[in-house]
Design an enzyme around this catalytic site. Sequence first.
Site, PDB file in Angstrom:
ATOM      1  CD  GLU A 287       8.893  -1.233   2.235  1.00 39.63           C
ATOM      2  OE1 GLU A 287       8.435  -0.319   2.967  1.00 39.63           O
ATOM      3  OE2 GLU A 287       9.172  -1.044   1.039  1.00 39.63           O
TER       4      GLU A 287
ATOM      5  N   GLY B 267       7.973  -0.714  -2.334  1.00 46.69           N
ATOM      6  CA  GLY B 267       8.707  -0.606  -3.589  1.00 46.69           C
ATOM      7  C   GLY B 267       8.060   0.381  -4.557  1.00 46.69           C
TER       8      GLY B 267
ATOM      9  CD  GLU C  25      11.917   0.842  -1.226  1.00 45.63           C
ATOM     10  OE1 GLU C  25      11.204  -0.139  -1.502  1.00 45.63           O
ATOM     11  OE2 GLU C  25      12.981   0.760  -0.600  1.00 45.63           O
TER      12      GLU C  25
ATOM     13  CB  ALA D  56       8.219  -5.806  -3.568  1.00 45.93           C
TER      14      ALA D  56
HETATM   15  N1  3HC Z   1       2.066  -8.083  -3.637  1.00 41.98           N
HETATM   16  C1  3HC Z   1       1.247  -9.078  -4.046  1.00 41.98           C
HETATM   17  N2  3HC Z   1      -0.093  -9.041  -3.920  1.00 41.98           N
HETATM   18  C2  3HC Z   1      -0.618  -7.963  -3.345  1.00 41.98           C
HETATM   19  C3  3HC Z   1       0.179  -6.889  -2.892  1.00 41.98           C
HETATM   20  C4  3HC Z   1       1.578  -6.978  -3.063  1.00 41.98           C
HETATM   21  N3  3HC Z   1       2.401  -5.997  -2.659  1.00 41.98           N
HETATM   22  N4  3HC Z   1      -0.632  -5.947  -2.368  1.00 41.98           N
HETATM   23  C5  3HC Z   1      -1.880  -6.409  -2.481  1.00 41.98           C
HETATM   24  N5  3HC Z   1      -1.878  -7.624  -3.079  1.00 41.98           N
HETATM   25  C6  3HC Z   1      -3.049  -8.447  -3.421  1.00 41.98           C
HETATM   26  C7  3HC Z   1      -3.839  -8.860  -2.192  1.00 41.98           C
HETATM   27  O1  3HC Z   1      -3.329 -10.044  -1.635  1.00 41.98           O
HETATM   28  C8  3HC Z   1      -5.237  -9.043  -2.736  1.00 41.98           C
HETATM   29  O2  3HC Z   1      -5.273 -10.298  -3.372  1.00 41.98           O
HETATM   30  P1  3HC Z   1      -6.642 -11.144  -3.391  1.00 41.98           P
HETATM   31  O3  3HC Z   1      -7.655 -10.264  -4.048  1.00 41.98           O
HETATM   32  O4  3HC Z   1      -6.276 -12.356  -4.141  1.00 41.98           O
HETATM   33  O5  3HC Z   1      -6.962 -11.407  -1.933  1.00 41.98           O
HETATM   34  C9  3HC Z   1      -5.305  -7.988  -3.833  1.00 41.98           C
HETATM   35  O6  3HC Z   1      -3.945  -7.627  -4.145  1.00 41.98           O
HETATM   36  C10 3HC Z   1      -6.038  -6.725  -3.431  1.00 41.98           C
HETATM   37  O7  3HC Z   1      -5.481  -6.268  -2.210  1.00 41.98           O
HETATM   38  P2  3HC Z   1      -6.419  -5.690  -1.055  1.00 41.98           P
HETATM   39  O8  3HC Z   1      -7.588  -6.568  -0.850  1.00 41.98           O
HETATM   40  O9  3HC Z   1      -5.529  -5.397   0.089  1.00 41.98           O
HETATM   41  O10 3HC Z   1      -6.920  -4.346  -1.739  1.00 41.98           O
HETATM   42  P3  3HC Z   1      -7.212  -2.935  -1.100  1.00 41.98           P
HETATM   43  O11 3HC Z   1      -7.687  -2.078  -2.206  1.00 41.98           O
HETATM   44  O12 3HC Z   1      -8.027  -3.085   0.135  1.00 41.98           O
HETATM   45  O13 3HC Z   1      -5.772  -2.373  -0.615  1.00 41.98           O
HETATM   46  C11 3HC Z   1      -3.446  -1.854  -0.822  1.00 41.98           C
HETATM   47  C12 3HC Z   1      -4.799  -2.082  -1.552  1.00 41.98           C
HETATM   48  C13 3HC Z   1      -3.541  -0.615   0.098  1.00 41.98           C
HETATM   49  C14 3HC Z   1      -2.412  -1.639  -1.868  1.00 41.98           C
HETATM   50  C15 3HC Z   1      -3.134  -3.088   0.055  1.00 41.98           C
HETATM   51  O14 3HC Z   1      -3.266  -4.243  -0.734  1.00 41.98           O
HETATM   52  C16 3HC Z   1      -1.741  -3.111   0.636  1.00 41.98           C
HETATM   53  O15 3HC Z   1      -1.494  -2.494   1.651  1.00 41.98           O
HETATM   54  N6  3HC Z   1      -0.822  -3.857  -0.009  1.00 41.98           N
HETATM   55  C17 3HC Z   1       0.512  -4.108   0.503  1.00 41.98           C
HETATM   56  C18 3HC Z   1       1.391  -2.923   0.364  1.00 41.98           C
HETATM   57  C19 3HC Z   1       2.764  -3.244   0.884  1.00 41.98           C
HETATM   58  O16 3HC Z   1       2.947  -3.761   1.972  1.00 41.98           O
HETATM   59  N7  3HC Z   1       3.756  -2.929   0.081  1.00 41.98           N
HETATM   60  C20 3HC Z   1       5.116  -3.158   0.445  1.00 41.98           C
HETATM   61  C21 3HC Z   1       5.528  -4.483  -0.068  1.00 41.98           C
HETATM   62  S1  3HC Z   1       7.142  -4.920   0.466  1.00 41.98           S
HETATM   63  C22 3HC Z   1       8.155  -4.064  -0.540  1.00 41.98           C
HETATM   64  O17 3HC Z   1       7.709  -3.294  -1.344  1.00 41.98           O
HETATM   65  C23 3HC Z   1       9.596  -4.357  -0.362  1.00 41.98           C
HETATM   66  C24 3HC Z   1      10.451  -3.363  -1.069  1.00 41.98           C
HETATM   67  O18 3HC Z   1      10.975  -2.464  -0.135  1.00 41.98           O
HETATM   68  C25 3HC Z   1      11.557  -3.980  -1.802  1.00 41.98           C
END
Ligand code: 3HC
Length: 700
Positions: A125, A102, A105, A63
């Site tokens: 999450e 997400g 998912e 998400a």
């Molecule tokens: N939403 C918004 N921005 C995000 C994001 C997300 N889910 N994931 C990453 N970003 C942004 C980062 O803040 C960063 O922004 P910046 O360059 O301005 O600082 C940019 O994307 C690049 O991210 P990384 O520097 O972390 O890039 P990497 O290549 O090192 O890693 C990744 C990529 C493994 C995808 C890592 O970003 C990550 O783990 N992201 C989060 C994944 C996550 O937690 N997903 C679950 C979200 S909650 C959800 O999905 C709820 C659902 O159940 C409804």
Amino acid sequence: MSDVVSWAKEGEIGVITVNSPPVNALSAGVRQGIFDGTKALDADESVKAIVLICDGRTFIAGADITEFGKPPKGPGLRLVQETMEDASKPIVAAIHGTALGGGLETALACHYRVAIPSAKVGLPEVKLGLLPGAGGTQRLPRLIGPERALQVIIDGNPIPAPDAKDLDIIDAVVEGDLREGTIAFAQKLVDENAPLRKVSAIDVDASSLPENFFADFRKSIARKTRGFPAPEKIIQCIEAAVEKPFDEGMEIEGAGIAELMAGTESQALRYMFFSEREVAKIPDVPKDTPQREIKTAAVLGAGTMGGGITMNFANAGIPVTVVEMTQEALDRGLGIIEKNYRNTQAKGRLTAEDVDTRMGLITGSLSYDDIADADIVVEAIFENMAIKKEVFEKLDGIMKPGAILASNTSYLDLDEIAAVTNRPEDVIGLHFFSPANVMRLLEIVRGAKTSKEVLATCMSMAKTIGKIGVVAGVCHGFIGNRMLSRYSTEANKMLLEGAMPWQIDDVLYNFGMPMGPFAMGDLAGLDVGTRAREEFPDLFPIDPDFPVFADMLAKMGLHGQKTKAGYYKYGEDRSKSPNPDVEALIIAESEKRGIERREISDEEIIERCIYAAINEGARELEEGIALRPCDIDIIWINGYGFPSYRGGPMFYADLVGLDKVHAAVERYRQRYGDRNWKYSALLEKLAKAGKKFSDWQEFV
Ligand code: 3HC
Ligand code: NAI
């Protein structure tokens, strides 16, 4: 079609492509695009199957976290998923990079999933204080069974594609081009008239669930997850998946994520997610600042810190030479390194070959001449200015031009060290935390003359060796230890006033610290601090109004865990109980000083320890020692075990309210003077304006 999602036909296969850099997060535009693409291709009779694929570095990474807490726009993810699951033809997710949260998912709402070998999938999450809120808790147990699903969701760790295939999360791992491979997979489904596998329609197989599975699971994670509400909610969702129909389970999941999203823990953990990325950005050091190559390293000193630092380089595949003063010290240091690796091997986390490779990258030496060509040298010798100056002068004469000269000093003035060299721009502080091979934090101390190139190189190097680098300015104790000294001083003062070590430790443990300051002292060894205070009285000035109980105990031979007695007594079975001798000593000391002991409330303990640290943090912001509040928070969470669900001391202060924190700080300053409660104009201005540390920039 939209800017971020497009679709096209390739023979009988429709292909929906998401292209929303950087990580294809499920923003409103992406959700709308997938929804529209699915509808359009489902309605097109010439299309027999659909592939969902992403451009760029990854499949959907989750998400869009930046949208959390804002009013929803566009179709919700659940509607998009239902539309996909209800399509009349198979949809296949084509995964590369990371399909997280997400993202996975969404893939679970497809009928099939295909990935390249390097891809990873997961539901992280829980690390954001949330639960998978788009059907993850209901679909995953249906796909892989409740026991395995619960573990995957509670761990939150990304799973490599081959393992995900073994777990049945994905259907196939394809070698070669993902798009071609997935289109071929989809075509095969069409040719074989394969069924539409709707995951939500699968019956949960709970037949093999052990008796009392959920109760036992709760017990097994209780200690690790204390203070975090998400794991319990996740368990409740999986229970619902086992016991209730899909739609009811989805309702429970929806209510669970809504509650967690509104809670402070998730706010804190989301703040941590962005803070970890923010600290990598140094305002006056642009991303394209040239960097030096670090192909070889050297470490001076193979003691407590030098050994761990050496392991960091070897773990990252960087050859490293360790220099010691005597063969005996060198042998001891290298022996401890090998023992550490062998312990990890015994736990199954390294193979014998891994250990040999790492040890093979480490060379011991007694001569500085052997490190002249290293790209970086990290000094980890005794904490003594005269010795460090001597050593840096020597390094200046020996090291090749362009080598980075780093010191692991915890307290000393880096600028004074740099000044003895003819290249202060190459000198930097790399303050590792003990045990240096384990702790993730690296405080990167920027001297007055440290070049941007050297700073940028060290920030990248931190990442290479698995650390999170945070920049600090030069001052006594830098960001973390300077605040810690306020925290510990208050804890010690309270002993004299009426508290006992175990009371203070319990309160701080319950607050979420891994242990209180006295249990920590016992673990580290009370003699260690005593020795430091004796050797370096200038570095650790003793306040004559307050006895240092640790020194008294150390002199009585009570060194903590290693002598089975310190503040606590330790049994053979590692049990610990308050040491009555310590209680008597503390009471006698209060009497001697004419202090009438009083009841100290738990609230006062939190305020005096944590607020004292926060006040010092505010002063560091004012002085430019810390770049932003998030730098302080990342340091305290990764270096001192501050509970991540409170977001670090500065975020915690914002949650408490700065008016309340400021009022308490002022109260203590009036009561105790400003020796440990120095005035922070920033804290006062923010509090009076009804603002938070997150607004700090408007006020300095
Ligand atoms: N939403 C918004 N921005 C995000 C994001 C997300 N889910 N994931 C990453 N970003 C942004 C980062 O803040 C960063 O922004 P910046 O360059 O301005 O600082 C940019 O994307 C690049 O991210 P990384 O520097 O972390 O890039 P990497 O290549 O090192 O890693 C990744 C990529 C493994 C995808 C890592 O970003 C990550 O783990 N992201 C989060 C994944 C996550 O937690 N997903 C679950 C979200 S909650 C959800 O999905 C709820 C659902 O159940 C409804
Ligand atoms: P230590 O006493 O365990 O190790 C120091 C080692 O340096 C000894 O083995 C000694 O023989 C060697 N040494 C001394 N002079 C030398 C020289 N000229 N050339 C080569 N080797 C030499 O000390 P420790 O704890 O590892 O501390 C080292 C530095 O790290 C200090 O500056 C300390 O402040 C800092 N530090 C220590 C932390 C800790 O928790 N111990 C945490 C963070 C930083």
